[in-house]
Enzyme design. Sequence first.
Site, PDB file in Angstrom:
ATOM      1  CG  ASN A  37       1.977   0.177   3.810  1.00  0.00           C
ATOM      2  OD1 ASN A  37       1.536  -0.949   3.580  1.00  0.00           O
ATOM      3  ND2 ASN A  37       3.229   0.520   3.566  1.00  0.00           N
ATOM      4  N   GLY A  38       0.142  -1.620   6.175  1.00  0.00           N
ATOM      5  CA  GLY A  38       0.560  -2.544   7.241  1.00  0.00           C
ATOM      6  C   GLY A  38      -0.559  -3.524   7.559  1.00  0.00           C
TER       7      GLY A  38
ATOM      8  CB  CYS B 272      -0.852   0.043   1.263  1.00  0.00           C
ATOM      9  SG  CYS B 272      -1.968  -1.327   1.425  1.00  0.00           S
TER      10      CYS B 272
ATOM     11  CD  GLU C 273      13.333 -16.039 -14.119  1.00  0.00           C
ATOM     12  OE1 GLU C 273      12.328 -15.397 -14.449  1.00  0.00           O
ATOM     13  OE2 GLU C 273      13.616 -16.346 -12.949  1.00  0.00           O
TER      14      GLU C 273
ATOM     15  NE  ARG D 188       4.228   2.022  -1.424  1.00  0.00           N
ATOM     16  CZ  ARG D 188       5.153   1.985  -0.454  1.00  0.00           C
ATOM     17  NH1 ARG D 188       6.316   2.565  -0.640  1.00  0.00           N
ATOM     18  NH2 ARG D 188       4.938   1.341   0.674  1.00  0.00           N
TER      19      ARG D 188
ATOM     20  CE  LYS E 116      14.592 -15.945  -9.799  1.00  0.00           C
ATOM     21  NZ  LYS E 116      13.698 -16.993  -9.982  1.00  0.00           N
TER      22      LYS E 116
ATOM     23  CD1 TRP F 208      -0.173  -5.941  -0.917  1.00  0.00           C
ATOM     24  CD2 TRP F 208      -0.164  -5.873  -3.140  1.00  0.00           C
ATOM     25  NE1 TRP F 208       0.294  -7.145  -1.372  1.00  0.00           N
ATOM     26  CE2 TRP F 208       0.322  -7.144  -2.719  1.00  0.00           C
ATOM     27  CE3 TRP F 208      -0.232  -5.631  -4.493  1.00  0.00           C
ATOM     28  CZ2 TRP F 208       0.714  -8.139  -3.618  1.00  0.00           C
ATOM     29  CZ3 TRP F 208       0.158  -6.622  -5.398  1.00  0.00           C
ATOM     30  CH2 TRP F 208       0.615  -7.851  -4.950  1.00  0.00           C
TER      31      TRP F 208
ATOM     32  CD  GLU G  45      13.835 -20.119  -8.206  1.00  0.00           C
ATOM     33  OE1 GLU G  45      13.217 -20.779  -9.079  1.00  0.00           O
ATOM     34  OE2 GLU G  45      13.801 -18.878  -8.156  1.00  0.00           O
TER      35      GLU G  45
ATOM     36  CG  HIS H   2      22.608 -41.756 -13.213  1.00  0.00           C
ATOM     37  ND1 HIS H   2      22.652 -43.121 -13.325  1.00  0.00           N
ATOM     38  CD2 HIS H   2      22.576 -41.491 -11.881  1.00  0.00           C
ATOM     39  CE1 HIS H   2      22.616 -43.657 -12.119  1.00  0.00           C
ATOM     40  NE2 HIS H   2      22.570 -42.699 -11.221  1.00  0.00           N
TER      41      HIS H   2
ATOM     42  CE  LYS I  21       6.767 -10.746 -10.501  1.00  0.00           C
ATOM     43  NZ  LYS I  21       7.936 -11.499 -10.041  1.00  0.00           N
TER      44      LYS I  21
HETATM   45  C1  AGP Z   1      10.252 -16.757 -11.778  1.00  0.00           C
HETATM   46  O1  AGP Z   1      11.454 -16.032 -11.609  1.00  0.00           O
HETATM   47  C2  AGP Z   1       9.621 -16.499 -13.114  1.00  0.00           C
HETATM   48  N1  AGP Z   1       9.360 -15.114 -13.272  1.00  0.00           N
HETATM   49  C3  AGP Z   1       8.458 -17.404 -13.427  1.00  0.00           C
HETATM   50  O2  AGP Z   1       8.977 -18.708 -13.503  1.00  0.00           O
HETATM   51  C4  AGP Z   1       7.294 -17.424 -12.421  1.00  0.00           C
HETATM   52  O3  AGP Z   1       7.722 -18.020 -11.228  1.00  0.00           O
HETATM   53  C5  AGP Z   1       6.157 -18.265 -13.021  1.00  0.00           C
HETATM   54  O4  AGP Z   1       5.735 -17.620 -14.191  1.00  0.00           O
HETATM   55  C6  AGP Z   1       4.971 -18.440 -12.061  1.00  0.00           C
HETATM   56  O5  AGP Z   1       4.402 -17.190 -11.795  1.00  0.00           O
HETATM   57  P1  AGP Z   1       3.328 -17.096 -10.604  1.00  0.00           P
HETATM   58  O6  AGP Z   1       4.048 -17.436  -9.340  1.00  0.00           O
HETATM   59  O7  AGP Z   1       2.843 -15.674 -10.640  1.00  0.00           O
HETATM   60  O8  AGP Z   1       2.238 -18.087 -10.885  1.00  0.00           O
END
Ligand code: AGP
Length: 606
Positions: free
Chosen positions: A96-97, A2, A486, A27, A483, A70, A479, A502, A601
């Site tokens: 906010n909080g 927020c 990406e 934000r 990262k 938010w 993961e 393997h 995103k």
């Molecule tokens: C993660 O760094 C990516 N941006 C992507 O894999 C993301 O995690 C995936 O698209 C899932 O998104 P969500 O958590 O909003 O469902």
Amino acid sequence: MCGIFAYTGEKESLPILIDGLTCLEYRGYDSAGIFIPHSGLIKSVGAVDNLKKKLSKAMPGKSGIAHLRWATHGEPTEANAHPHCDCNKKIYVVHNGIIENYKELKNKLLLEGHIFISETDTEVLAHLIEHYLSIKQDFEKAVISALKDVRGTYGISVSYDNEPEKIIAARFGAPVVLGLGDRENFIASDASPILRHTKNVIYLRDGEVAVITPKTHRIYNLDSAEVTRDKQILDWDADQVKKDGYEHFMLKEIMEGPEVVENTIRGRLIIEEGQVKLGGLEVVADRLRQINRIIIVGCGTAYYAGLVGEYMLEEYAGIPVEVEIGSEFRYRKPIIDKNTVLLAISQSGETADTLEAIREAKRKGALTLGIVNTVGSTITRETDAGVHNHAGPEIGVASTKAFISQLTALALVTLFIGRQRNMSLSVGQEIAKEIKLLPKKIKEILKSVDDIKAIAKKYKNSKDFLYVGRKYNYPIALEGALKLKEVSYIHAEGYGAGEMKHGPLAMIDEKFPTVAISLKDSVYEKMLSNIQEIRARKGKVIIIATKGDKTLTDFSEDIIYIPKTIEMLSPILSIVPLQLLAYYFALGKKLNVDRPRNLAKSVTVE
Ligand code: AGP
């Protein structure tokens, strides 16, 4: 997160307040509102533009408060949008909080006859101030008395129709900054909406209350004692303020890790009982006792969080778990019945493939739960119940703080279901205690930023990486590799370390480095052998190790130490250096870290 903004001065407040909200849009929010004394209140769901469109009449006035919400408690609706007011429509609050004890306070106020129109925790504050104003007949004293009843976090501004020039602000756990202008003063969640008016600011500290009028500002503590605070001259530009001074949102959000865990667990841990309070699961607690299988579904990072959840839930809740990628699950013929839970994990709550998996599971009678960061999102609405992350909006495309929050939420869910079943009190207490210590341990890891930066520089010319881990840290290898891919576009593969011989071992030579997560846990010896296999082929290894483990210095000079915790929670710590490593690789390549090419995103298309 927020955003609050307030103005009092000699100019018309409405355009200033709208402009302030526009500055705070970065934000992340889902609704907006403005109150101007003697002119009234206007609110809207969605963008600030929707608020402007609703302005059918003038709203004259020289002061006012404004808010971008938010959602945490209550859907994103106009009724839940801030500002919120008291019964007499005289006192208006933006916040906010999270007020942890709002239900208890609300029940007391309801018994006194107060009428509530929203489901938010914030509205309680407006009625609480009304309650004390009726006793103390002093606006400032009433606000301070109300805040002393509150448990949780707040960054607020309060406006009172009977004293239109005066605005009261207060802070506990959510930032509030005062802007000191020429015959005008400002309050905001961060300096971005203030900078265009003045660079003279005062950042309130926890437990402080500020009272501003066009020509004065005073600061008190909660004992009503006046506090002297020197102003500072802010030399940041607006963009730097939005990133809290960090170069990118991704780095800011990695650094928010400790606060994100605090917010995810806030009001939810009952350590002495080894229990958790998850209102979103209480509603289905009886059905959860009957289930005999959990299918976790997610995409990308959320899927990797699910893989960690599988280890947690099987080991500590004793339930069979399988984890599915959303885009695969929906094309399978999954065997589902009413004793199956489909647990969807999603930061955005809008990922199409995850959403379709939920719908498929519902059609087959499963109980559907969500671990979702965005309140009011489609997945929140379409699942039967769930847990909100309360991680605040994640602006960087690469998911970092949301992942930390997802793992923390999975630990809470494991505790909830485990304690319904065979998990003992002592195990529950140990897990709860260790969860509580996570923020401090993440803070300690974040101090090694410079070492991690140096490692990224040392390996900056590498074209390929292998990431390996075992058991709870196998998903972290996946993961960590994601990262790096990406944000730096460098090829990286995550593997279970046991898989080396393997196939992947064939790739290893002095040009193909490996990141190995080798913590002092139940698979430590196995990891040591895997690291030796790599070194025997002249492979270089960057090791994530447990603080104090000196054995590994024989295997590599590039070791990043993390504090010890229980194995189940170790992924929440081991991912942090890998997030930073990816960030500094991308920074070294001068890439658009917050907006990597080809990615969005939220993937709302299949
Ligand atoms: C993660 O760094 C990516 N941006 C992507 O894999 C993301 O995690 C995936 O698209 C899932 O998104 P969500 O958590 O909003 O469902």
